[in-house]
Design an enzyme around this catalytic site. Structure first.
Site, PDB file in Angstrom:
ATOM      1  N   SER A 192      43.220  39.168  33.067  1.00 57.52           N
ATOM      2  CA  SER A 192      43.188  38.967  34.783  1.00 57.52           C
ATOM      3  C   SER A 192      43.663  37.641  35.285  1.00 57.52           C
ATOM      4  CB  SER A 192      42.844  39.712  35.055  1.00 57.52           C
ATOM      5  OG  SER A 192      42.693  39.766  36.736  1.00 57.52           O
ATOM      6  N   GLU A 322      47.852  49.573  34.505  1.00 60.22           N
ATOM      7  CA  GLU A 322      46.624  48.892  34.652  1.00 60.22           C
ATOM      8  C   GLU A 322      46.246  49.077  36.710  1.00 60.22           C
ATOM      9  OE1 GLU A 322      46.093  46.121  33.848  1.00 60.22           O
ATOM     10  OE2 GLU A 322      47.818  45.097  32.118  1.00 60.22           O
ATOM     11  N   HIS A 420      43.377  48.853  34.163  1.00 60.10           N
ATOM     12  CA  HIS A 420      42.908  46.973  33.894  1.00 60.10           C
ATOM     13  C   HIS A 420      41.478  46.584  33.324  1.00 60.10           C
ATOM     14  CE1 HIS A 420      44.290  43.072  34.823  1.00 60.10           C
ATOM     15  NE2 HIS A 420      42.825  43.355  36.117  1.00 60.10           N
TER      16      HIS A 420
END
Length: 502
Positions: A192, A322, A420
């Site tokens: 990320s 995600e 995610h």
């Protein structure tokens, strides 16, 4: 004659290049050094300045406890919530096999995510023991977050959080041999915001030569231009009630500054009110300032790789679902309207046929506005950037290995999916950590963790994770699921709508 095993020292020690020593702890046969400061506390007279390396010392310093996380608020903090962390946060942690100095073990350096304003290397999810048991010297680092790390202020060095990471990597180059690590075999990896930061470093001249391999998990590569950065600076100063200057922001109460950032991250309407780019969830990001970060990451990488082709291997990928991490747990996925979906599509420049293409790709499945928004945003923020990096690398002669994580978590009534960060406990081999259980539940497949963890170790050790490199003519990708499989990965039919975007 009775043979006796060598007596292990009461505590492991490491002698650094300047002669100073660190004293760590033994944990399950591994040497662990926590809270190793690589730079002085960036507060007081050093507030908003580039990192300053810790001076050499004589004697032994304990490295048995994590440093405080960079100052931040809890994820759901309300006004008046206490500050977590502390000023002396620029530190790294090391898990190393028993082998000592003189070994030449591969090194992996972890950069945590958290939207550039939260997160820490001390999270149990990021415990590096599983990597160290595979013959890896594992390092996790902390860097400045939020206003102190990424707010662009006039007459102040930009992107201080990125420069912190560079300083930590220089520490690794200088000292990692003391625990058996090879400074010529360094793999950086992050997820990320951590992967986005590493995407920046890949194009920064000051970071060249500090690592040989990079793994970017769900890279969030959106950066701010100077106009965006100015809007954020003005908004934070207005919310705190001070002038948008270095001195005024430095003198402001830290809780008030942190709460201003927290509000901007949590309230889209507030971001719009202050003229902040509506495409980005998080208000603080690396800034394309022309000096520290010369260009947006994709452009900077292309320039760096085209001018002097590095001896570099890259692994990059994303998760299939995600944005469900952001839209499912609080139920937002069921409150999204068609107007909101169209508004985002317009903001990112999706052409008129874009949403229809996504709906057609979904078929009779998830076609509600919320489900389509998850799909569009997952591609925009993470999947398309990952593919762009892999394709550009392949075109320039940099070996790039593409993957997608597709295992669907049963959490939140089966709706979380391959969201995610769900891959993190699999990669780290920490399925039973508190955060791992929150992401995956109690029945996560150990075989999938073994496969992913093993691929990361192989890549750090040899530069080859175990499947063919990505190339335009043969776009191979590993799909991690149960079972995992490597297949040619042509762009889905609706991906053509992203041409020219990003």
């Amino acid at each position: 004659m009775t043979l006796h095993a060598p007596i292990r020292p009461a505590a492991p020690e490491a002698v650094l290049a300047h002669g100073g020593r660190l004293r760590g702890v033994w944990e399950s046969g591994l040497r662990v050094f926590r809270g190793v400061r690589y730079a002085l506390a960036p507060y007081g007279a050093r507030r908003f300045l580039p990192p300053v390396a810790v001076p050499a010392w004589s004697g032994v310093r304990d490295a048995v406890a994590f440093a405080p996380m960079a100052p931040q608020l809890a994820r759901a903090a309300l006004a008046g919530a206490p500050v977590q962390g502390g000023e002396d946060c620029l530190a790294l942690n090391i898990w190393a096999p028993e082998a000592g100095a003189g070994e030449h073990l591969p090194v992996m350096v972890w950069v945590h995510g958290g939207g550039f304003f939260r997160g820490s290397a001390s999270d149990p999810l990021y415990d590096g023991a599983a990597f160290a048991r595979q013959g890896i010297v594992f390092v996790s680092l902390q860097y400045r977050l939020g206003v102190d790390g990424f707010l662009h202020v006039q007459d102040v060095t930009a992107n201080r959080g990125l420069l912190d990471q560079v300083a930590a990597l220089k520490w690794v180059q200088d000292h990692i041999h003391a625990v058996g690590g090879d400074p010529a075999r360094v793999t950086v990896f992050g997820q990320s915001a951590g992967a986005g930061a590493l995407a920046c470093l890949l194009g920064m001249s000051v970071a060249q030569g500090l690592f040989q391999r990079a793994i970017l998990q769900s890279p969030s590569i959106a950066c701010q231009d100077l106009a965006d950065a100015a809007a954020v600076r003005m908004a934070i100063a207005a919310l705190v009630g001070v002038a948008p200057t270095r001195d005024a922001l430095a003198a402001a109460p830290l809780p008030a500054v942190l709460h201003a950032v927290h509000r901007l991250a949590a309230e889209p309407a507030l971001r719009l009110q202050h003229g902040i780019d509506g495409r980005n969830f998080f208000p603080l990001r690396p800034v394309v300032d022309g000096t520290v970060l010369p260009a947006p990451p994709l452009q900077a990488m292309q320039h760096a790789w085209a001018c002097a082709l590095p001896s570099l291997q890259v692994m990059v990928g994303s998760n299939a679902d995600e944005m469900r991490l952001y839209h499912v747990p609080g139920g937002a996925v069921d409150r999204v309207t068609g107007a909101q979906l169209q508004s985002f599509a317009d903001a990112v420049g999706l052409p008129a046929n874009g949403l229809q293409a996504y709906a057609a790709a979904a078929g009779q499945g998830a076609t509600t506005p919320g489900e389509l928004l998850c799909a569009v945003q997952s591609d925009y923020y993470y999947r398309v950037p990952a593919h762009r990096i892999a394709s550009m690398a392949g075109a320039l002669g940099v070996k790039a290995y593409l993957y997608q994580f597709g295992w669907r978590s049963p959490q939140w009534r089966g709706r979380l999916g391959a969201a995610h960060a769900v891959e993190l406990p699999f990669v780290f081999g920490n399925l039973h950590s508190a955060q791992g259980l929150e992401f995956t539940g109690a029945c996560a497949p150990q075989a999938l963790s073994d496969a992913m963890h093993g691929a990361w170790v192989r890549f750090a050790t040899s530069g080859d994770p175990g499947w063919p490199a990505h190339a335009q003519a043969a776009p191979w990708a590993m799909h991690f699921n149960v079972p995992s499989r490597c297949v040619p990965d042509p762009a889905a039919a609706h991906w053509c709508v992203w041409e020219g975007i990003l």
